[in-house]
Design an enzyme around this catalytic site. Sequence first.
Site, PDB file in Angstrom:
ATOM      1  CE  LYS A 105      -4.402   0.945   0.471  1.00 25.21           C
ATOM      2  NZ  LYS A 105      -5.662   0.162   0.260  1.00 25.21           N
TER       3      LYS A 105
HETATM    4  N1  GLU Z   1      -7.406  -0.023  -3.145  1.00 22.77           N
HETATM    5  C1  GLU Z   1      -8.048  -0.933  -3.436  1.00 22.77           C
HETATM    6  C2  GLU Z   1      -8.174  -1.871  -2.359  1.00 22.77           C
HETATM    7  O1  GLU Z   1      -7.741  -1.428  -1.007  1.00 22.77           O
HETATM    8  C3  GLU Z   1      -7.638  -1.839  -4.560  1.00 22.77           C
HETATM    9  C4  GLU Z   1      -6.193  -2.284  -4.529  1.00 22.77           C
HETATM   10  C5  GLU Z   1      -5.886  -2.865  -5.926  1.00 22.77           C
HETATM   11  O2  GLU Z   1      -6.466  -2.952  -6.757  1.00 22.77           O
HETATM   12  O3  GLU Z   1      -4.628  -3.187  -5.942  1.00 22.77           O
HETATM   13  O4  GLU Z   1      -8.468  -2.968  -2.288  1.00 22.77           O
END
Ligand code: GLU
Length: 419
Positions: A105
Amino acid sequence: MEKGSVFAMALEQLNSAAKLLKLDDNILRVLSHPERELTVSLPVVMDDGNIEVFTGHRVQHSSARGPCKGGIRYHQNVTLDEVKALSTWMTWKCAVVNIPYGGGKGGITVDPTKLSDNEIRRMTRRYTVAIMPIIGPHSDIPAPDVNTSSETMGWIMDTVSMMRGSTVLDIVTGKSVELGGSLGRREATGRGVMFNTIELLKRLDKDPKKTTVAVQGFGNVGSVSADLLSKEGCKIMAVSDVSGAYYNPNGLPIADMIAYCTTSKNRLLEGFSAAGISKISNEELLQLDVDVLVPAALEKQITIENAEKIKAYAIVEGANGPTTPDAERILIKKGKHVVPDILANSGGVVVSYFEWVQSIQSFFWTEEEVNKNLERVEVDAFDAVWTLAQREKQDLRNAAMMIAVDRVAKAVKARGIWP
Ligand code: GLU
């Protein structure tokens, strides 16, 4: 750990699953530490000529099952602690739906509503170059999250491509379709929330057409969840964003509200009006007498302060980490069902995986194929979690975490600890 730590919350959930799984302490120690944490300073020339320095992070929690995967958020409350928690949740999310990724993240501590589009673009490009040493199509693949979008992903993809001297499609997911993004990706998280809600209603023998819903948050996840649930026949009684909560006991005109946000300031519902709508507070929304509550905003919205007052019998977590462990214990004790974030909002990363596969193959699927495959993955994952929860007499989070942690632990064991 800092007071109010979100990462502490993620560890508490991990420890609970580890205990149920009788997980080897050595493996638990490995899973309790993100593999890599990068913090970067981002000098940006603002439109007035001054230089602002923003702070950004990228955390890779685990690459045991595959490349790290997860979004990038722009928000004034972003901290390293929060990004660590969010990356940890991504590891479990990818594992519970069994896609071949680990968790990562990123985030920048910034209120993007205070920046111009050009400032956001320059900040994004600077951030991309700063984290470039650790991202890559086979090591760590960013995607959108709070306050980032397909446009942001396009800038990241272009920056990496310019630096490398060739177009790198598979460096990010959540790109626009013109840049090799996947059809259905934008709606995927909300679609997953809808599938999970419908599956839960089936297990509880409830009719969607007699189901009332409140949705906290009207960004990409909240708005699409509300729209697709209303198309399944549910009555959406309230939705909210930072401008407040909008309530109509007879149901809200979700399609009109979404259309309004395409041109409104900062895409907010501020100023939206229609017959029968009244404004209520965010707290009132959470405590409404509805069947299903979908928290689709930020972490720690359902806490010990308000958990006793939640009336919905089902909480489907569109956001990451909206319920604190203490609050969840209260909800579970009262017989409520909490479909955990790692399952409920996994639709986004599942279609990110489809996008990555399509980008690598340069072979693109129809929207129908994307949605069908998403439905299959979500329904199977829900079924596995529900079945384990029934068998082990556990709540849905513990069951989802047991499946996820077991898969990651097995991967760690099978690889062995290097060297
Ligand atoms: N930000 C989204 C989540 O928290 C998607 C992450 C992604 O597609 O890599 O799941």
